[in-house]
Write a protein that holds these residues in place. Structure first.
Motif, PDB file in Angstrom:
ATOM      1  N   GLU A  44      58.015  61.421  22.079  1.00 46.95           N
ATOM      2  CA  GLU A  44      57.661  60.080  21.613  1.00 46.95           C
ATOM      3  C   GLU A  44      56.218  59.738  21.967  1.00 46.95           C
ATOM      4  OE1 GLU A  44      60.750  57.227  22.413  1.00 46.95           O
ATOM      5  OE2 GLU A  44      62.074  58.318  21.068  1.00 46.95           O
ATOM      6  N   LYS A  45      55.732  60.248  23.065  1.00 44.34           N
ATOM      7  CA  LYS A  45      54.312  60.050  23.430  1.00 44.34           C
ATOM      8  C   LYS A  45      53.405  60.691  22.388  1.00 44.34           C
ATOM      9  CE  LYS A  45      50.631  59.871  26.468  1.00 44.34           C
ATOM     10  NZ  LYS A  45      49.594  59.527  25.563  1.00 44.34           N
ATOM     11  N   TYR A  48      53.610  58.624  19.241  1.00 45.90           N
ATOM     12  CA  TYR A  48      52.838  57.393  19.407  1.00 45.90           C
ATOM     13  C   TYR A  48      51.348  57.675  19.205  1.00 45.90           C
ATOM     14  CZ  TYR A  48      50.857  53.185  21.466  1.00 45.90           C
ATOM     15  OH  TYR A  48      50.129  52.033  21.669  1.00 45.90           O
ATOM     16  N   SER A  66      53.529  48.238  19.394  1.00 50.32           N
ATOM     17  CA  SER A  66      53.979  48.303  20.781  1.00 50.32           C
ATOM     18  C   SER A  66      54.868  49.509  21.068  1.00 50.32           C
ATOM     19  CB  SER A  66      54.721  47.020  21.152  1.00 50.32           C
ATOM     20  OG  SER A  66      55.830  46.843  20.300  1.00 50.32           O
ATOM     21  N   LYS A  67      55.523  50.028  20.043  1.00 48.31           N
ATOM     22  CA  LYS A  67      56.428  51.147  20.284  1.00 48.31           C
ATOM     23  C   LYS A  67      56.510  52.022  19.042  1.00 48.31           C
ATOM     24  CE  LYS A  67      61.064  52.287  21.844  1.00 48.31           C
ATOM     25  NZ  LYS A  67      62.333  51.783  22.339  1.00 48.31           N
ATOM     26  N   ALA A  69      58.835  55.570  17.983  1.00 45.14           N
ATOM     27  CA  ALA A  69      59.890  56.444  18.497  1.00 45.14           C
ATOM     28  C   ALA A  69      60.566  57.208  17.365  1.00 45.14           C
ATOM     29  CB  ALA A  69      60.934  55.600  19.229  1.00 45.14           C
ATOM     30  N   ASP A  71      64.148  58.199  16.008  1.00 45.75           N
ATOM     31  CA  ASP A  71      65.414  57.485  16.109  1.00 45.75           C
ATOM     32  C   ASP A  71      66.509  58.278  15.396  1.00 45.75           C
ATOM     33  OD1 ASP A  71      67.529  55.655  16.033  1.00 45.75           O
ATOM     34  OD2 ASP A  71      66.208  53.944  15.676  1.00 45.75           O
ATOM     35  N   LYS A  98      55.799  41.761  18.414  1.00 52.61           N
ATOM     36  CA  LYS A  98      55.741  43.194  18.650  1.00 52.61           C
ATOM     37  C   LYS A  98      56.041  43.920  17.349  1.00 52.61           C
ATOM     38  CE  LYS A  98      57.079  43.507  23.466  1.00 52.61           C
ATOM     39  NZ  LYS A  98      57.975  44.176  24.410  1.00 52.61           N
ATOM     40  N   GLU A 100      57.076  47.602  15.890  1.00 57.61           N
ATOM     41  CA  GLU A 100      57.636  48.891  16.281  1.00 57.61           C
ATOM     42  C   GLU A 100      57.792  49.755  15.046  1.00 57.61           C
ATOM     43  OE1 GLU A 100      61.315  48.283  18.353  1.00 57.61           O
ATOM     44  OE2 GLU A 100      60.353  47.186  19.997  1.00 57.61           O
ATOM     45  N   ARG A 102      59.808  53.308  13.877  1.00 58.41           N
ATOM     46  CA  ARG A 102      60.803  54.321  14.214  1.00 58.41           C
ATOM     47  C   ARG A 102      60.865  55.315  13.059  1.00 58.41           C
ATOM     48  NH1 ARG A 102      63.680  52.865  18.567  1.00 58.41           N
ATOM     49  NH2 ARG A 102      63.460  50.711  19.237  1.00 58.41           N
TER      50      ARG A 102
END
Length: 169
Positions: A44-45, A48, A66-67, A69, A71, A98, A100, A102
């Motif tokens: 995930e890093k 990102y 903010s995120k 990932a 999924d 935020k 996000e 996925r």
């Protein structure tokens, strides 16, 4: 035609060609020829960093993310390949937002071009919420080959659905 669920809405002449590829066991070889390698964006890093790099290249002034990932709950059968969410919360009298992104876990394995196409799609939603002309123009600005990649990614999903994985590792 019902068997090509990922290609619904495409013209009959294209879906007929895909059915011929399937009947002749040529879909996997075609995909492997066009996209011989998978990517190494497994964490995930790394995902990102990959997303932020593309965002900073094309959408510097857009809202921060903010995120990001992978999924495994995203169901590609229901046409979701990735999701973007915008969450607003009140914290201490301030409204905090935020964003996000996925990405379906199925894209952890596969060509980087498909991952990029999905990321571009989700990033475009930072500016354009609807799938309209401006949205697709933005997608093509970030990835000039966007429409071909989307079609080829749907071929890949058809391959996975009917015959399984073609990439090792």
């Amino acid at each position: 035609m019902k068997t090509l669920k990922y290609l619904q809405g495409y013209p009959t002449h294209l879906t007929d060609q895909v059915e011929q590829l399937i009947n002749k066991d040529q879909l996997a070889p075609l995909l492997l020829k066009r996209y011989p390698q998978t990517h190494d964006i497994k964490t995930e890093k790394a995902l990102y960093d990959y997303v932020i790099n593309i965002k900073n290249q094309y959408l510097k002034k857009s809202a921060p993310i903010s995120k990001v990932a992978y999924d495994n709950k995203i169901n590609v059968i229901h046409h979701a390949l990735g999701l973007h969410s915008f969450v607003s919360r009140v914290q201490g009298g301030k409204l905090k937002a935020k964003h996000e992104i996925r990405v379906a876990s199925v894209f952890k394995k596969g060509p980087e071009a498909f991952l990029r196409m999905i990321v571009v799609h989700e990033l475009a939603h930072l500016r354009e919420k609807e799938h309209n002309k401006a949205f697709y123009q933005l997608c093509c600005h970030m990835e000039p080959n966007y429409h071909q990649l989307e079609f080829d990614m749907r071929l890949y999903l058809t391959q996975l659905d009917k015959f399984g994985e073609i990439y090792q590792g």
